[in-house]
Design an enzyme around this catalytic site. Structure first.
Site, PDB file in Angstrom:
ATOM      1  N   ARG A 120       0.949  -1.115   0.046  1.00 20.52           N
ATOM      2  CA  ARG A 120      -0.041  -0.094  -0.108  1.00 20.52           C
ATOM      3  C   ARG A 120       0.852   1.271  -0.021  1.00 20.52           C
ATOM      4  O   ARG A 120       0.239   2.354   0.504  1.00 20.52           O
ATOM      5  CB  ARG A 120      -1.034   0.024   1.204  1.00 20.52           C
ATOM      6  N   LYS A 142       2.995  11.286 -11.806  1.00 20.50           N
ATOM      7  CA  LYS A 142       2.224  10.222 -12.580  1.00 20.50           C
ATOM      8  C   LYS A 142       2.818   9.001 -12.801  1.00 20.50           C
ATOM      9  O   LYS A 142       3.991   8.893 -13.218  1.00 20.50           O
ATOM     10  CB  LYS A 142       1.603  10.934 -13.876  1.00 20.50           C
ATOM     11  N   GLU A 184       9.107  16.844 -25.800  1.00 19.04           N
ATOM     12  CA  GLU A 184       8.291  17.210 -24.632  1.00 19.04           C
ATOM     13  C   GLU A 184       8.869  18.832 -24.278  1.00 19.04           C
ATOM     14  O   GLU A 184       8.188  19.615 -23.600  1.00 19.04           O
ATOM     15  CB  GLU A 184       8.607  16.313 -23.491  1.00 19.04           C
ATOM     16  N   LYS A 226       7.235  22.511 -15.471  1.00 14.71           N
ATOM     17  CA  LYS A 226       6.670  21.491 -14.999  1.00 14.71           C
ATOM     18  C   LYS A 226       6.151  21.440 -13.645  1.00 14.71           C
ATOM     19  O   LYS A 226       5.241  21.155 -13.070  1.00 14.71           O
ATOM     20  CB  LYS A 226       7.084  20.031 -15.326  1.00 14.71           C
ATOM     21  N   GLU A 236      -4.582  17.114 -11.544  1.00 15.41           N
ATOM     22  CA  GLU A 236      -4.988  17.497 -13.048  1.00 15.41           C
ATOM     23  C   GLU A 236      -6.613  17.697 -12.970  1.00 15.41           C
ATOM     24  O   GLU A 236      -7.579  17.304 -13.673  1.00 15.41           O
ATOM     25  CB  GLU A 236      -4.641  16.240 -14.063  1.00 15.41           C
ATOM     26  N   ARG A 240      -3.124  21.299 -15.186  1.00 15.97           N
ATOM     27  CA  ARG A 240      -2.287  20.343 -15.501  1.00 15.97           C
ATOM     28  C   ARG A 240      -2.446  19.274 -16.702  1.00 15.97           C
ATOM     29  O   ARG A 240      -1.621  18.883 -17.500  1.00 15.97           O
ATOM     30  CB  ARG A 240      -2.111  19.158 -14.460  1.00 15.97           C
ATOM     31  N   ASN A 244      -0.709  17.882 -21.534  1.00 16.44           N
ATOM     32  CA  ASN A 244      -1.027  16.668 -22.430  1.00 16.44           C
ATOM     33  C   ASN A 244      -1.342  17.194 -23.984  1.00 16.44           C
ATOM     34  O   ASN A 244      -1.937  16.592 -24.870  1.00 16.44           O
ATOM     35  CB  ASN A 244      -2.487  16.168 -22.000  1.00 16.44           C
ATOM     36  N   HIS A 247      -1.083  14.941 -26.918  1.00 17.17           N
ATOM     37  CA  HIS A 247      -1.105  13.468 -26.302  1.00 17.17           C
ATOM     38  C   HIS A 247      -2.327  12.800 -26.755  1.00 17.17           C
ATOM     39  O   HIS A 247      -2.096  11.531 -26.878  1.00 17.17           O
ATOM     40  CB  HIS A 247      -0.829  13.514 -24.785  1.00 17.17           C
ATOM     41  N   HIS A 251      -1.255   9.551 -28.448  1.00 13.21           N
ATOM     42  CA  HIS A 251      -1.376   8.277 -27.818  1.00 13.21           C
ATOM     43  C   HIS A 251      -2.249   7.218 -28.674  1.00 13.21           C
ATOM     44  O   HIS A 251      -1.780   6.001 -28.791  1.00 13.21           O
ATOM     45  CB  HIS A 251      -2.333   8.288 -26.477  1.00 13.21           C
ATOM     46  N   HIS A 264       7.024   7.490 -27.794  1.00  7.84           N
ATOM     47  CA  HIS A 264       6.205   8.501 -27.244  1.00  7.84           C
ATOM     48  C   HIS A 264       6.215  10.013 -27.777  1.00  7.84           C
ATOM     49  O   HIS A 264       5.520  10.543 -28.071  1.00  7.84           O
ATOM     50  CB  HIS A 264       6.428   8.486 -25.770  1.00  7.84           C
TER      51      HIS A 264
HETATM   52  P1  NAD Z   1      11.833   4.455 -22.280  1.00  9.49           P
HETATM   53  O1  NAD Z   1      11.780   4.416 -20.987  1.00  9.49           O
HETATM   54  O2  NAD Z   1      11.361   3.492 -23.150  1.00  9.49           O
HETATM   55  O3  NAD Z   1      13.506   4.773 -22.610  1.00  9.49           O
HETATM   56  C1  NAD Z   1      13.779   5.005 -24.197  1.00  9.49           C
HETATM   57  C2  NAD Z   1      14.826   3.839 -24.611  1.00  9.49           C
HETATM   58  O4  NAD Z   1      16.166   4.366 -24.190  1.00  9.49           O
HETATM   59  C3  NAD Z   1      14.678   2.499 -24.077  1.00  9.49           C
HETATM   60  O5  NAD Z   1      15.187   1.491 -24.907  1.00  9.49           O
HETATM   61  C4  NAD Z   1      15.633   2.604 -22.799  1.00  9.49           C
HETATM   62  O6  NAD Z   1      16.240   1.377 -22.345  1.00  9.49           O
HETATM   63  C5  NAD Z   1      16.836   3.418 -23.345  1.00  9.49           C
HETATM   64  N1  NAD Z   1      17.648   4.207 -22.443  1.00  9.49           N
HETATM   65  C6  NAD Z   1      17.158   4.766 -21.347  1.00  9.49           C
HETATM   66  N2  NAD Z   1      18.368   5.536 -20.552  1.00  9.49           N
HETATM   67  C7  NAD Z   1      19.319   5.315 -21.655  1.00  9.49           C
HETATM   68  C8  NAD Z   1      20.660   6.008 -21.680  1.00  9.49           C
HETATM   69  N3  NAD Z   1      21.189   6.815 -20.750  1.00  9.49           N
HETATM   70  N4  NAD Z   1      21.230   5.609 -22.765  1.00  9.49           N
HETATM   71  C9  NAD Z   1      21.089   4.593 -23.697  1.00  9.49           C
HETATM   72  N5  NAD Z   1      19.778   4.283 -23.670  1.00  9.49           N
HETATM   73  C10 NAD Z   1      19.092   4.504 -22.786  1.00  9.49           C
HETATM   74  O7  NAD Z   1      11.232   5.790 -23.047  1.00  9.49           O
HETATM   75  P2  NAD Z   1      10.879   7.503 -22.626  1.00  9.49           P
HETATM   76  O8  NAD Z   1      11.039   8.185 -23.841  1.00  9.49           O
HETATM   77  O9  NAD Z   1      12.201   7.704 -21.597  1.00  9.49           O
HETATM   78  O10 NAD Z   1       9.611   7.537 -21.762  1.00  9.49           O
HETATM   79  C11 NAD Z   1       8.659   7.226 -22.578  1.00  9.49           C
HETATM   80  C12 NAD Z   1       7.486   6.744 -21.463  1.00  9.49           C
HETATM   81  O11 NAD Z   1       7.272   7.709 -20.388  1.00  9.49           O
HETATM   82  C13 NAD Z   1       6.249   6.264 -22.040  1.00  9.49           C
HETATM   83  O12 NAD Z   1       5.659   5.080 -21.452  1.00  9.49           O
HETATM   84  C14 NAD Z   1       5.275   7.766 -21.537  1.00  9.49           C
HETATM   85  O13 NAD Z   1       4.007   7.263 -21.548  1.00  9.49           O
HETATM   86  C15 NAD Z   1       6.092   7.953 -20.327  1.00  9.49           C
HETATM   87  N6  NAD Z   1       5.543   9.306 -19.847  1.00  9.49           N
HETATM   88  C16 NAD Z   1       5.162   9.492 -18.681  1.00  9.49           C
HETATM   89  C17 NAD Z   1       5.031  10.887 -18.012  1.00  9.49           C
HETATM   90  C18 NAD Z   1       4.502  11.078 -16.627  1.00  9.49           C
HETATM   91  O14 NAD Z   1       4.190  12.007 -16.515  1.00  9.49           O
HETATM   92  N7  NAD Z   1       4.687  10.004 -16.020  1.00  9.49           N
HETATM   93  C19 NAD Z   1       5.416  11.833 -18.888  1.00  9.49           C
HETATM   94  C20 NAD Z   1       5.724  11.489 -20.292  1.00  9.49           C
HETATM   95  C21 NAD Z   1       5.822  10.339 -20.768  1.00  9.49           C
HETATM   96  N1  GLY Z   2       3.132  14.188 -18.908  1.00  5.44           N
HETATM   97  C1  GLY Z   2       1.794  14.802 -18.195  1.00  5.44           C
HETATM   98  C2  GLY Z   2       1.559  15.372 -16.640  1.00  5.44           C
HETATM   99  O1  GLY Z   2       2.692  15.000 -16.199  1.00  5.44           O
HETATM  100  O2  GLY Z   2       0.736  15.658 -16.577  1.00  5.44           O
END
Ligand code: NAD
Ligand code: GLY
Length: 358
Positions: A120, A142, A184, A226, A236, A240, A244, A247, A251, A264
């Site tokens: 939890r 998030k 982003e 941010k 949100e 907030r 998006n 997005h 998405h 993404h």
């Molecule tokens: P990812 O986590 O898939 O990383 C991209 C690639 O880079 C992967 O293959 C990873 O293994 C590799 N990698 C990571 N660090 C590295 C490094 N230093 N050197 C070499 N390779 C490396 O993708 P991302 O773009 O980091 O994140 C996308 C995800 O984030 C999506 O799932 C999206 O929905 C989510 N997201 C969440 C939020 C939030 O607010 N929580 C906001 C935006 C995106």
């Molecule tokens: N990436 C959108 C948010 O964090 O609200």
């Protein structure tokens, strides 16, 4: 190193941005309730940074449990999440065990959700290693996983104790992933920071060339944007949602093409162009500003044309968005560069006409 704070009363936390913060145990140890951590990473990041990150912690007397997951958006699901729980339970982790996400947004989102739900709720730390995760996903709490029917559909708001964004890790990032992060960054300029957008117009070649000073500024400025938005609207209920931008379209692209095919950030770039074009059709944004936006995405080596999934498939996929209210797809649209709004009040034929162009 530069530090800023996400201001959320008793859940406020620092974001440290700089070279080699990954090894700075002095920034991390004060946040551990017990000298036991589980470091969640993936098969790509493990050989690059797991030992570099874990060794100083072990030297400081911390027990480190590594949990290495398969790499890819297609693994951001319940099955992989279960592997985290399996490891935590097998190794008798406790409520005071801190979960640390070492990787990009996929690892960050999944680890955060595991931390929110294991026993939890256990403490959580973000060590983002992609540009996208340093400027966006590691900040704001998030967390979640994808469902076969929709992206990020299962999740929780759960803030970390601290974020360590080591700019050195970006040196190993593939070019395509760097560009995905730039999407982003451009987003913050478009929704609320015209001066930053103008800075990006002048400095995009430096960012693409990975100039450390330019990257550090862009990361810090993005995190400031941010942090301000999250502090004002953590859950949100208003502002907030503007984060998006692009997005809902993006998405749909990611899901429609199959997770992992479009990154993404690539979906966000092409999706933002759809939002800009629709805003132009509505008379809210000039054609000149749409072109400026397109030029900046192109300078960041990002796609500006969405794939042709068909209007009905787009509408179907967009209907799964978390912002849908009373069955209506609410969109983030632009009233010029630096000003975004969320609205469900638009003529349906304008949305269809925008989607029909792709
Ligand atoms: P990812 O986590 O898939 O990383 C991209 C690639 O880079 C992967 O293959 C990873 O293994 C590799 N990698 C990571 N660090 C590295 C490094 N230093 N050197 C070499 N390779 C490396 O993708 P991302 O773009 O980091 O994140 C996308 C995800 O984030 C999506 O799932 C999206 O929905 C989510 N997201 C969440 C939020 C939030 O607010 N929580 C906001 C935006 C995106
Ligand atoms: N990436 C959108 C948010 O964090 O609200």
């Amino acid at each position: 190193m530069q530090t800023l704070t996400v201001d959320l009363a008793d859940r406020s936390y620092p974001i440290h941005v700089g070279q080699n913060v990954l090894t700075r145990t002095d920034l991390l140890l004060p946040h551990l309730k017990r000298k036991q951590v589980a470091v969640v990473t993936n098969t790509t990041v493990e050989p690059l940074y797991l030992e570099k990150f874990s060794a100083p912690l072990r030297d400081a007397g911390v027990t480190v449990l590594p949990i290495v997951l398969p790499d890819g958006e297609q693994y951001k699901n319940a099955e992989t999440l279960n592997k985290i729980y399996d490891a935590l339970l097998t190794h008798r982790c406790e409520r005071n065990t801190t979960l640390i996400a070492l990787g990009g947004g996929v690892i960050g989102d999944m680890t955060g959700y595991a931390a929110a739900t294991f026993l939890r709720g256990v403490p959580f730390i973000q060590v983002p290693t992609t540009l996208l995760s340093q400027v966006d996903s590691s900040v704001g709490g998030k967390t979640g996983i994808n469902h076969p029917l929709g992206k990020n559909m299962i999740g929780a708001f759960y803030q970390p104790q601290v974020v360590l964004a080591d700019t050195e890790t970006l040196n190993t990032l593939p070019d395509r992933e760097l560009s995905a992060g730039l999407a982003e960054i451009i987003k913050y300029g478009l929704i609320r920071d015209l001066a930053f957008f103008e800075w990006l117009e002048s400095n995009m070649p430096r960012l693409v060339a990975r100039e450390p000073v330019a990257l550090a500024y862009a990361i810090y400025r993005s995190c400031e944007n941010k942090a301000e938005v999250v502090a004002a609207d953590e859950r949100e209920s208003g502002e907030r949602a503007l984060l998006n931008l692009g997005h809902t379209f993006g998405h749909a692209i990611e899901n429609g093409m199959g997770y992992g095919v479009w990154l993404h950030g690539e979906g966000v770039a092409a999706g933002t162009m759809l939002a800009a074009e629709m805003s132009c059709r509505l008379g809210w944004m000039s054609a000149a500003d749409v072109e400026r936006t397109e030029r900046l995405f192109k300078a960041a080596n990002l796609p500006t044309v969405a794939p042709d999934l068909g209007v009905d498939t787009y509408l179907d996929l967009m209907g799964l968005d978390k912002k849908v209210s009373d069955g209506r797809i609410r969109l983030i649209l632009l009233q010029g560069i630096g000003k975004a709004i969320m609205t469900g009040d638009y003529p349906q034929d304008v949305l269809r006409a925008t989607l029909a162009r792709v």
